[in-house]
Design an enzyme around this catalytic site. Sequence first.
Site, PDB file in Angstrom:
ATOM      1  N   ASN A 238      67.927 -22.848  11.550  1.00  0.00           N
ATOM      2  CA  ASN A 238      67.839 -21.805  12.832  1.00  0.00           C
ATOM      3  C   ASN A 238      67.959 -22.644  14.156  1.00  0.00           C
ATOM      4  O   ASN A 238      67.802 -22.025  15.028  1.00  0.00           O
ATOM      5  CB  ASN A 238      66.541 -20.705  12.695  1.00  0.00           C
ATOM      6  CG  ASN A 238      66.605 -20.147  11.727  1.00  0.00           C
ATOM      7  OD1 ASN A 238      67.595 -19.464  11.096  1.00  0.00           O
ATOM      8  ND2 ASN A 238      65.397 -20.059  10.858  1.00  0.00           N
TER       9      ASN A 238
ATOM     10  N   THR B 184      74.672 -34.361   5.615  1.00  0.00           N
ATOM     11  CA  THR B 184      75.667 -35.016   4.920  1.00  0.00           C
ATOM     12  C   THR B 184      75.148 -35.983   4.023  1.00  0.00           C
ATOM     13  O   THR B 184      73.989 -36.667   4.513  1.00  0.00           O
ATOM     14  CB  THR B 184      76.559 -35.642   5.852  1.00  0.00           C
ATOM     15  OG1 THR B 184      77.404 -34.623   6.480  1.00  0.00           O
ATOM     16  CG2 THR B 184      77.449 -36.577   5.196  1.00  0.00           C
TER      17      THR B 184
ATOM     18  N   GLU C 288      77.072 -42.421  17.715  1.00  0.00           N
ATOM     19  CA  GLU C 288      77.463 -41.347  16.887  1.00  0.00           C
ATOM     20  C   GLU C 288      78.920 -40.734  17.558  1.00  0.00           C
ATOM     21  O   GLU C 288      79.876 -40.534  16.931  1.00  0.00           O
ATOM     22  CB  GLU C 288      76.625 -40.158  17.174  1.00  0.00           C
ATOM     23  CG  GLU C 288      77.021 -38.973  16.405  1.00  0.00           C
ATOM     24  CD  GLU C 288      75.943 -37.647  16.452  1.00  0.00           C
ATOM     25  OE1 GLU C 288      74.987 -37.975  17.293  1.00  0.00           O
ATOM     26  OE2 GLU C 288      76.195 -37.053  15.533  1.00  0.00           O
TER      27      GLU C 288
ATOM     28  N   GLY D  39     105.800 -26.774   7.195  1.00  0.00           N
ATOM     29  CA  GLY D  39     105.996 -25.181   6.571  1.00  0.00           C
ATOM     30  C   GLY D  39     105.293 -25.126   5.303  1.00  0.00           C
ATOM     31  O   GLY D  39     104.302 -25.808   5.483  1.00  0.00           O
TER      32      GLY D  39
ATOM     33  N   ALA E 167      77.998 -32.377  15.124  1.00  0.00           N
ATOM     34  CA  ALA E 167      77.304 -32.793  16.345  1.00  0.00           C
ATOM     35  C   ALA E 167      77.531 -32.302  17.648  1.00  0.00           C
ATOM     36  O   ALA E 167      77.685 -33.066  18.516  1.00  0.00           O
ATOM     37  CB  ALA E 167      78.027 -34.397  16.245  1.00  0.00           C
ATOM     38  N   GLY E 168      77.243 -31.058  17.595  1.00  0.00           N
ATOM     39  CA  GLY E 168      77.442 -30.461  18.859  1.00  0.00           C
ATOM     40  C   GLY E 168      78.800 -29.782  19.156  1.00  0.00           C
ATOM     41  O   GLY E 168      79.697 -30.569  19.161  1.00  0.00           O
TER      42      GLY E 168
END
Lengths: 372, 389
Positions: free
Chosen positions: B131, B160, B245, B342, B366-367
């Site tokens: 949340n 991860t 990061e 294609g 990450a945002g």
Amino acid sequence: MDFNLNKEQLDLQKKLKELIASEIAPKAGDTDKAGVFPAGNWKKLAEAGYMAITLPKEGATDWITGVMAVEELATGCPSTALCAGASAWICGGAIAAYGSDAAKAKWLPKLASGEAVGAYAITDPQGSHLSDITLEAAKTSSGYELSGSKSFVTNASKADVIVVIAKTEGEPAVFIVEKEAGGYEVGEAIQTLGMKGAPCANITFNKCPVSEDNKLLGDGGEIASKLLLLARLHTAALSVGIGRAAFEEGKNYAETRRSGGKPIGAYQEVAFKISDMYVENDIGRQLSYYAAYMLMQGDPEADTEVSIAKLYASETAGRNANRALQIFGGKGYTLDAAVERIYRDARYVEIADGSSEVQRMKIANAALGEDL
Amino acid sequence: MDFKLSEEQIAFQKSVEKFARNEIAPLTTEAERESRFSFEAWKKMADFGMMGLPFPEKYGGSEAGVLTTCLGMEAMGRAGVDAGSTMAWGASTILCGVPIWLLGNEEQREQYLPKMITGEWIGGMGLTEPNAGSDAAGMQTTAVKKGDKYIMNGSKMFITNGPIGHHFVVMAVTDKDAGHFGMSAFIVDADFPGFSVSKELDKMGNRASVTSELIFEDCEIPEKNLLGQPGMGFIGVGKTILEWERSCLIAAGVGGLQFLLNDNVQYSKERHQFGKPIAHFQAMKHKLADMRVAVSATRLLLYRVAWMKDNNQSAMMEASMNKLMCSEMGMRVCEESVQLHGGYGYMKEYACERAFRDAKLGTIGAGTSEVQRMIIAKMLLNLKKGGKK
């Protein structure tokens, strides 16, 4: 690796910012409305050494410093930046790179001091591609005679010296046309959507005499390419300035204009536009600096990087002008608003010195290589 | 201004690209198709030195700096290594290893870094919750001091390396009244009592990396596993790793754009329609041009953040710009790659199909792009300028 401007460049930037903010930017609206060559601005910039930035007395040109300076001036007044660019950067740059010793000695000091105004004429009535050029340079006993016409020449009526792309015996060649030698006529100023303070006109050459000293030295096609390359880099920096002007207008309005009890910048729709304007314009700036650096290195990729910078920065200028006007709403649609002028000025850069479409062709061809 | 890389950096980048193309990409490409993590590729990357790039030599690293670390990861992307495999590297090396190195005490560094660098231990990081993502104020995981232990309760989402991690840097609330200064960071080993992971999450892309929820049920964490000062978890870790990061975890994606450009150039020369290579059609050419623009733009954004960080300059703005634009330009390049290919581009056999799925995480993880725009706008706008009216 170093992403910072050096001390000398930062000092010059500060000096230019002060001059432009106090003397030039406040009159950008008047310069646009007057629709004539901005002689007052010209004099001030010349005195501040602006024209000499890309025409050093000795040594190679520092195009990074040039990009920085053009962005500053174009943020304040794009028309003035265009006039100065056509003169010192492009006309002067071509003479510096390919002129005879006599031509360099005669024109470079005057272009660098601002005493002389320069111009460059590439586009024929048929187009800008080398194969479109029909302006004929006929060989005479003392030099050449030019006959034909050129379109959309910025500074045409003011110029003391014009660099002109022509063909001699079917091959491209580039010449220096001097006002004092006569032999050409400048048409009426052409009414344009934007960049009104940098009037352009068509030129008709009628057996215009050019001395042998005033033929630029080297392969005509190569010189023409270099001239366009310089023009494109200038337009990239010009675009960054216009994109920044739009950002600054939009930001200021977002901070001060209130609606629904709060500044409109507190609404995400407006705040995110401000973010995008800043971010994309900064990318255009980095690309322009990088292109200038590659040019100075003589890197074979320089041509492509200049096209990338020009394409991205000019399209960003267009997007930013549109975003800024949207933030202003109805007020931005009025002729009193600076964003209205910026919006019109921005339309120039996506077209000039090779349209976005031409840049994409060049970039793609370079990526595909010669074995296609 | 000087955009030149050193001879050593160029040589390093070339060697990584060659290694990754020959040794890693074949393994991870297969692993991605089978939605599994390749331990074999991980071990090879570690043996090559990829896990130790940022860290001091005393722990087995090479102290490469941010820019050189980025160059290495950019080379992985250029070699065609998928985004999941490089993200697994990022989650372990950057999100877990760098905080332990920069915030940890000597005992913690000695305990964890050498085995992370050899590839024996894989790390991860837990900040996001079911949340609460970028809205860290909504964090619900708590850690309560009890004797010489902290007792952690709550869960962390989308982690991860969750199913394979040996240990994780985890953020939890230790003082709920102190806001951002009430969060502490811990090193949580996967074998601590009360720690478990959910079943593997099934993802759209990045499928060569494995992801799960971390669950803490009265999880017992020895006090010595507190990372940095109590209450400084969010601020400390955030400040320490933000630029790392938003440069090193993006670098492989930047290299991936060069890989895709090369791939599209080749395909558009080989594929014939209407009697000529599709590269002769402007609509295709101009896609290539826009891809080429993205390659230059993203590299400059990436190198700038890395260079600033290496020179001890704060690069908050530049880091957000890099994250925002590399991911959005990347998504566009991937979309146009599939379009240029294609029907073939829609098939699993083609690299752009995978890149398209992988790239979408860029604008979310990450945002999100929206969060980056919020951060950038907040730094730019002075909303008090007009005063209250």
